[in-house]
Motif scaffolding. Structure first.
Motif, PDB file in Angstrom:
ATOM      1  N   LEU A 110      50.351   3.340  36.224  1.00 20.38           N
ATOM      2  CA  LEU A 110      50.353   4.579  37.003  1.00 20.38           C
ATOM      3  C   LEU A 110      51.771   5.104  37.156  1.00 20.38           C
ATOM      4  O   LEU A 110      52.736   4.360  37.091  1.00 20.38           O
ATOM      5  CB  LEU A 110      49.738   4.337  38.378  1.00 20.38           C
ATOM      6  CG  LEU A 110      48.303   3.846  38.353  1.00 20.38           C
ATOM      7  CD1 LEU A 110      47.878   3.410  39.730  1.00 20.38           C
ATOM      8  CD2 LEU A 110      47.391   4.946  37.834  1.00 20.38           C
ATOM      9  N   TYR A 114      51.271   8.182  42.253  1.00 23.74           N
ATOM     10  CA  TYR A 114      50.034   7.422  42.093  1.00 23.74           C
ATOM     11  C   TYR A 114      50.320   5.926  42.157  1.00 23.74           C
ATOM     12  O   TYR A 114      49.549   5.147  42.689  1.00 23.74           O
ATOM     13  CB  TYR A 114      49.347   7.774  40.772  1.00 23.74           C
ATOM     14  CG  TYR A 114      48.790   9.161  40.771  1.00 23.74           C
ATOM     15  CD1 TYR A 114      47.618   9.456  41.459  1.00 23.74           C
ATOM     16  CD2 TYR A 114      49.444  10.200  40.124  1.00 23.74           C
ATOM     17  CE1 TYR A 114      47.113  10.734  41.487  1.00 23.74           C
ATOM     18  CE2 TYR A 114      48.942  11.493  40.147  1.00 23.74           C
ATOM     19  CZ  TYR A 114      47.778  11.756  40.833  1.00 23.74           C
ATOM     20  OH  TYR A 114      47.275  13.029  40.875  1.00 23.74           O
TER      21      TYR A 114
ATOM     22  N   ILE B 271      40.155   3.436  45.944  1.00 23.96           N
ATOM     23  CA  ILE B 271      41.340   4.114  45.407  1.00 23.96           C
ATOM     24  C   ILE B 271      41.869   3.394  44.176  1.00 23.96           C
ATOM     25  O   ILE B 271      42.106   3.997  43.123  1.00 23.96           O
ATOM     26  CB  ILE B 271      42.467   4.092  46.459  1.00 23.96           C
ATOM     27  CG1 ILE B 271      42.205   5.136  47.491  1.00 23.96           C
ATOM     28  CG2 ILE B 271      43.815   4.370  45.835  1.00 23.96           C
ATOM     29  CD1 ILE B 271      42.540   6.481  47.001  1.00 23.96           C
ATOM     30  N   ILE B 272      42.059   2.073  44.313  1.00 28.71           N
ATOM     31  CA  ILE B 272      42.633   1.322  43.206  1.00 28.71           C
ATOM     32  C   ILE B 272      41.718   1.414  41.994  1.00 28.71           C
ATOM     33  O   ILE B 272      42.169   1.638  40.867  1.00 28.71           O
ATOM     34  CB  ILE B 272      42.874  -0.151  43.616  1.00 28.71           C
ATOM     35  CG1 ILE B 272      43.972  -0.213  44.681  1.00 28.71           C
ATOM     36  CG2 ILE B 272      43.254  -0.992  42.421  1.00 28.71           C
ATOM     37  CD1 ILE B 272      44.379  -1.603  45.082  1.00 28.71           C
ATOM     38  N   LEU B 275      41.913   4.913  40.421  1.00 27.31           N
ATOM     39  CA  LEU B 275      43.176   5.121  39.707  1.00 27.31           C
ATOM     40  C   LEU B 275      43.214   4.281  38.429  1.00 27.31           C
ATOM     41  O   LEU B 275      43.851   4.646  37.453  1.00 27.31           O
ATOM     42  CB  LEU B 275      44.366   4.777  40.611  1.00 27.31           C
ATOM     43  CG  LEU B 275      44.607   5.749  41.765  1.00 27.31           C
ATOM     44  CD1 LEU B 275      45.816   5.324  42.582  1.00 27.31           C
ATOM     45  CD2 LEU B 275      44.803   7.161  41.244  1.00 27.31           C
ATOM     46  N   PHE B 276      42.514   3.154  38.469  1.00 28.31           N
ATOM     47  CA  PHE B 276      42.474   2.291  37.297  1.00 28.31           C
ATOM     48  C   PHE B 276      41.841   3.024  36.120  1.00 28.31           C
ATOM     49  O   PHE B 276      42.321   2.948  34.989  1.00 28.31           O
ATOM     50  CB  PHE B 276      41.668   1.027  37.640  1.00 28.31           C
ATOM     51  CG  PHE B 276      41.683  -0.004  36.563  1.00 28.31           C
ATOM     52  CD1 PHE B 276      42.824  -0.765  36.337  1.00 28.31           C
ATOM     53  CD2 PHE B 276      40.563  -0.222  35.777  1.00 28.31           C
ATOM     54  CE1 PHE B 276      42.843  -1.712  35.342  1.00 28.31           C
ATOM     55  CE2 PHE B 276      40.587  -1.174  34.774  1.00 28.31           C
ATOM     56  CZ  PHE B 276      41.724  -1.925  34.551  1.00 28.31           C
ATOM     57  N   PRO B 279      43.930   7.671  36.037  1.00 24.68           N
ATOM     58  CA  PRO B 279      45.270   7.492  36.621  1.00 24.68           C
ATOM     59  C   PRO B 279      45.783   8.720  37.361  1.00 24.68           C
ATOM     60  O   PRO B 279      46.799   8.639  38.031  1.00 24.68           O
ATOM     61  CB  PRO B 279      46.152   7.205  35.409  1.00 24.68           C
ATOM     62  CG  PRO B 279      45.235   6.918  34.288  1.00 24.68           C
ATOM     63  CD  PRO B 279      43.919   7.517  34.593  1.00 24.68           C
ATOM     64  N   ARG B 280      45.116   9.845  37.250  1.00 29.38           N
ATOM     65  CA  ARG B 280      45.548  11.024  38.003  1.00 29.38           C
ATOM     66  C   ARG B 280      44.492  11.460  39.005  1.00 29.38           C
ATOM     67  O   ARG B 280      44.359  12.648  39.318  1.00 29.38           O
ATOM     68  CB  ARG B 280      45.881  12.162  37.050  1.00 29.38           C
ATOM     69  CG  ARG B 280      47.167  11.890  36.319  1.00 29.38           C
ATOM     70  CD  ARG B 280      47.520  12.941  35.323  1.00 29.38           C
ATOM     71  NE  ARG B 280      48.815  12.614  34.754  1.00 29.38           N
ATOM     72  CZ  ARG B 280      49.963  12.923  35.324  1.00 29.38           C
ATOM     73  NH1 ARG B 280      49.981  13.569  36.457  1.00 29.38           N
ATOM     74  NH2 ARG B 280      51.093  12.584  34.748  1.00 29.38           N
ATOM     75  N   GLY B 281      43.737  10.508  39.482  1.00 34.53           N
ATOM     76  CA  GLY B 281      42.748  10.836  40.505  1.00 34.53           C
ATOM     77  C   GLY B 281      41.513  11.475  39.919  1.00 34.53           C
ATOM     78  O   GLY B 281      41.418  11.715  38.703  1.00 34.53           O
TER      79      GLY B 281
END
Lengths: 335, 291, 384
Positions: A110, A114, B271-272, B275-276, B279-281
């Motif tokens: 990331l 982020y 969240i994790i 993002l995994f 990676p940009r939500g």
């Protein structure tokens, strides 16, 4: 070039050693030793964190999680299972390093905020777990930690010891021990910075894409630094737990993580001496402001804000640049 | 069974709508200046606390609300002018620390002026809750969700139909180009902070009857707002809304069905995980990083 | 400009340094040390505690001090953070060299300071609730609030009198709630009360409807008990009322203050809690030994600070008065003598209760020091 670099590095270390040796001359009660020792513990922690934030340019908003894991591993193992403190803290650091390695691989892909978010989330999960598993950790009210015993000696700030024929107080002994740890920590960090790995690291801070184009395995290096900084934090967390004699989940909390990052940024990202200075300032400031009572919080915020606005590169680098400019001007005036 | 689910859903939507408003505040400032404003939660606090104290001075609720929003707006401009603008060249981490310093400073003043106690605010309309399909809903919930929806619609209109809104968007995309076509980017930055402060303070006012308000309410709510913004994707308005609602609903469902002990941990785990894979939500821009 | 600023900064730093380094002077006054959570999440404890200490230290000094020596209050704000508390305790015993410590608003802050204070052999009167502080007994540590265990016992005793045997428990995940939850579970088992639902909320939660829904939907539950402090119990109370849970509702002593009534509003109507008599000075019988002392404290506090009293300030009042009594009994500030005097205090009437200390009991309060209060018409009513 190489020689001047090594010389610079050694002179920095020597300067640090002199400062650590001289400080006790200005301390006149055990409380001040207490504070000085805490400064050393936090300084070593952020020297490790600086590798990640200052050199590799990666934001971590959850570093206290590692600090807290180390602290709790030592606390639980030595108090509930009667493990010996020194091997425990080393094993703890190894385990935390392993956790960092496993977590680091996905997280470090990331970028920017982020990554900050992911590390923040990781820190929170550690904090919440420590808070909730009361049967093991004592829950939010924390747990007592036995003293640090080395070869059967318990190092307590209330005892005195004879060492090479000298009487030294426990407070002083703790101070020296942590002073040695800081010098070791700085030495290892600088070796890492000046190694080929370190140069790769700095290229990561510059531009990741450029670094990988010239063949630097950036994910591997980022993960390595993440692990190293986690080990620093874990070791210092363990020592902190033994030194304080009591530990609560707050030491793994979000505020603590923010304080660690602030120490790095305030002192000067990428400057090892700078972040030590930052650690000292942030550890002592609350004590200095304590007498302002109601105004303490407001003043703390104001100082933080103003310092960062007027010295965005951090206290030490800005001061250095200022002095250099002055000297330069003086030389010009003479000529 | 279904009534239980409905109850958790309403709880989640109420708090989620609040998170969404805070996240929108983060997004506005992030878009205009690439700063993550950790003092965002303090706008909420100002909104709630100023309203309560103005009511205490005898002003009617609407007047107190307007006063509080104005105060927050002023605060937003001051934050941009005196704290962010002078540190233009600073690293993102440095800017984070500046906003944290500002947050502590604002909190320190609030604590001096308004004291440290918690304060309650009356519901906007009546204390008798409404029953929907077996679930009980606080009337304030409708205000929270309704006002949030109106604000979102207003923002959409502002950014797509008005010149100023378009100017802000243009600045967020390319500052230099925006300046070249005659947009005063300094004004735009100030406007972004002002809007963000207004949003934050309104959020603070409409949730105060549910959550109470105090000088330190902004810490946790601000943090949750940041989480929501990152979950949805920084810089995406739609993402802020989706992120906020998701976060609120995940929290309520975990508290209801699994265990409230790990409610917050579940939110951070989500969240994790997100993002995994993204990676940009959830709705972040899929842009290529510039070299 | 910048030079002037720098010089001012230097001056400030020098003043600050003088402040921190001028710790130990020839001690004529008796130094009372204190670390309290005056700000932070537990400020509702620390704030009235500090106000009480300040007020009574001034009052005692006006009346000639203790043993002919004035009292000096040295206090720090730990912000509810345990490691701050530990560091300020270190400062109190090592730099300020106080004679006795009255402080520690929360259990976490107290316990973090205990190892250090024990080693420094300084008498310490804690103002925090959990039973672990004085059980097992630590030679130098005392406390004034009733233990959470007593609160649980008192509440369940009242439940039994009303014929309640099955309850739902909701508690905070902070230190107070968590310890209270454990004690409640143990006491419930001993008293034969079943806990059918056991849910929690974190102190920063803003809505507990989801947790309470679980309790509401369990038809066997006859009463609900909430163990928590801060603003959360007020939110629980409101959510409880909104959900229309029509069963007896109990709170812990953690919300025993009038500000709780202000926050919870009409939702609090009918709930019961265990509390010290501070909240109902007028309802006490005229022959109640605590009546005059409680009345005097309440009047003095409300006159001086222009806000209503809470039981928490009362803890500080009792802590200070116990310290003064022990120093007077010991005839000096010799620490061991003061410690022994504290340990042997008998029949000391405080606002929280009547203290009977012993080497095995460093709290000295019995369960009957808790009165059960009910909220009636927006005020407290003593249930006999």
């Amino acid at each position: 070039m190489l020689k001047s670099l090594t010389q610079h590095r050694l002179s920095g270390l020597a300067l640090l050693a002199i400062i650590i040796l001289l400080v006790p001359a200005f301390l006149n009660n055990p409380f001040q030793y207490d504070m000085a020792t805490l400064v050393l513990i936090y300084a070593t922690t952020v020297v490790g964190l600086n590798l990640l934030v200052g050199y590799a340019g990666q934001i971590s908003l959850g570093h206290a999680g590692f600090f807290g894991m180390g602290a709790y591993f030592s606390a639980v193992m030595t108090s509930r299972f009667d493990w010996s403190p020194v091997p425990t803290l080393i094993l703890g650091a190894a385990l935390v390093g392993l956790v960092a390695y496993i977590v680091g691989r996905p997280i470090l892909r990331l970028k920017g905020y982020y990554l900050g978010m992911a590390t923040l989330a990781m820190g929170f999960i550690i904090y919440i777990t420590l808070n909730n598993e009361g049967w093991l950790t004592g829950g939010p009210d924390g747990m007592p930690v036995p003293g640090l015993s080395i070869f059967g000696w318990e190092l307590s700030t209330f005892n005195t010891y004879s060492f090479l024929g000298m009487e030294i107080s426990g407070s002083l002994a703790w101070y020296w021990l942590m002073g040695v740890m800081l010098i070791l920590g700085v030495w290892i960090a600088q070796n890492l910075i000046d190694s080929p790995i370190g140069r790769a690291l700095r290229s990561v801070h510059g531009s990741e894409v450029a670094a990988s184009v010239v063949g630097v395995d950036t994910p591997k290096f980022k993960n390595l630094v993440f692990v190293v900084s986690a080990i620093y934090a874990s070791l210092m967390g363990s020592l902190y737990a033994h030194f304080q004699g009591f530990i609560t989940p707050e030491s793994a909390g979000f505020m603590e993580s923010i304080i660690f990052v602030t120490m790095v940024v305030l002192g000067g990202m990428g400057s090892t001496l700078g972040v030590i200075f930052g650690a000292a300032l942030l550890t002592l400031l609350p004590q200095l402001l304590a007498d302002f009572h109601d105004y303490e919080m407001m003043m703390f915020g104001l100082i933080l804000m103003l310092t960062m606005i007027f010295m965005p590169k951090g206290l030490l680098p800005t001061t250095q640049a200022f002095i250099r400019k002055k000297l330069h001007k003086k030389a010009e005036d003479k000529a | 069974m279904f009534s239980e689910f409905l109850q958790y859903l309403f709880t989640g939507i109420t708090i989620g709508a609040t998170y969404a408003l805070i996240a929108l505040g983060f997004t506005l400032i992030y878009n205009a200046s690439h700063v993550i404003n950790f003092a965002q939660g303090e706008f909420l606090m100002i909104g709630g606390m100023a309203t309560v104290s103005l009511i205490g001075l005898g002003f009617p609720l609407p007047v107190a609300m307007v006063g509080a929003i104005l105060l927050a707006a002023l605060m937003g401009i001051a934050l941009q002018r005196f704290a962010i603008a002078p540190a233009k060249q600073a690293d993102p981490v440095t800017l984070i620390i500046i906003t944290i310093g500002a947050a502590i400073f604002i909190r320190g003043i609030a604590q001096l002026v308004w004291g440290r106690g918690y304060h309650s605010m009356p519901n906007f309309s009546g204390d008798v809750p409404v029953r929907i399909g077996g679930a009980v809903v606080n009337t304030q919930t409708f205000w929270v969700v309704g006002i949030a929806a109106v604000l979102v619609a207003g923002l959409v209109f502002f950014f797509t139909k008005t010149m100023i809104g378009k100017a802000i968007l243009a600045t967020s995309m390319n500052k230099v180009a925006a300046r070249l076509v005659g947009i005063k980017t300094d004004m735009v930055l100030m406007l972004a902070f002002l809007l963000s402060a207004v949003l934050g303070s309104i959020a603070g006012i409409i949730v105060a009857p549910i959550t109470f308000t105090s000088y330190d309410i902004g810490i946790m709510l601000g943090l949750k707002g940041f989480v929501a913004a990152a979950l949805g994707g920084l810089g995406s308005g739609m993402g802020a809304i989706v992120g906020g609602l998701t976060l609120g609903i995940v929290e309520a469902m975990t508290a209801g069905y699994i265990s409230s002990d790990y409610k917050d941990a579940a939110a951070f785990g989500v969240i994790i995980l997100v993002l995994f894979f993204m990676p940009r939500g959830l709705m972040g821009a899929r842009v290529v990083e510039r070299v | 400009m910048s030079k002037k600023l720098l010089r001012r900064g230097g001056l400030l730093a020098a003043t600050l340094a003088a402040g921190i380094f001028s710790g130990a002077q020839a001690a004529d006054p008796i130094k009372i040390g204190s670390f309290l959570s005056v700000t932070g999440p537990a400020s509702f404890l620390g704030d009235p505690e500090l106000k009480t200490l300040r007020m009574y230290v001034d009052k005692i000094n006006e009346e000639g001090g203790v043993l002919g020596r004035p009292l000096e209050l040295v206090h720090y704000d730990d912000e509810g953070n345990a490691s701050n508390a530990r560091n300020y305790a270190s400062r109190l015993v090592r730099a300020d060299r106080v004679d006795i410590i009255v402080g520690g608003s929360t259990t976490g802050a107290t316990m973090a300071a205990v190892p250090l204070i024990e080693q420094s052999r300084t008498p310490f009167i804690s103002l925090a609730g959990a039973v672990v502080i004085t059980d097992p007994v630590k030679p130098w540590v005392f406390k004034t609030p009733q233990s959470d265990r007593l609160a649980a016992e008192r509440v369940m005793q009242d439940m039994q009198e009303r014929g309640i045997t099955k309850i739902g428990l909701i508690s905070g995940t902070g230190g107070f709630g968590r310890s209270g939850r454990e004690q409640t579970q143990q006491v419930a088992e001993a008293m034969g009360i079943q806990i059918l639902e056991d849910v929690t909320y974190s102190p920063s939660d803003t809505d507990m409807t989801a947790q309470l829904t679980r309790i509401r939907n369990n038809q066997d539950i006859e009463a609900v008990f909430n163990f928590g402090f801060g603003q959360s119990p007020a939110i629980v109370t409101r959510n409880f009322a909104q959900l229309g849970i029509d069963r007896p509702f109990y709170q812990s002593h953690g919300v025993a203050s009038n500000s709780f009534l202000d926050l919870a509003g009409s939702a609090a109507e009918g709930l019961r809690l265990p509390a010290s008599p501070i909240l109902v000075p007028d309802s006490l019988a005229d022959d109640d030994p605590q009546k005059t002392i409680v009345q005097a404290y309440v009047d003095a506090y409300e006159a001086r600070w222009n806000e209503s009293v809470s039981t928490f300030g009362g803890y500080a009042y009792d802590g200070l008065m116990l310290a003064v009594a022990a120093i007077e009994e010991a005839g000096s500030t010799d620490r061991e003598a003061v410690r022994q005097a504290l340990e042997n205090i008998q029949g000391h009437v405080g606002v929280t209760g009547i203290f009977n200390m012993s080497p095995n009991d460093h709290n000295g309060l019995a369960a009957d020091s808790f009165r059960i209060l009910e909220v009636v018409d927006g005020g407290w009513k003593l249930i006999e």
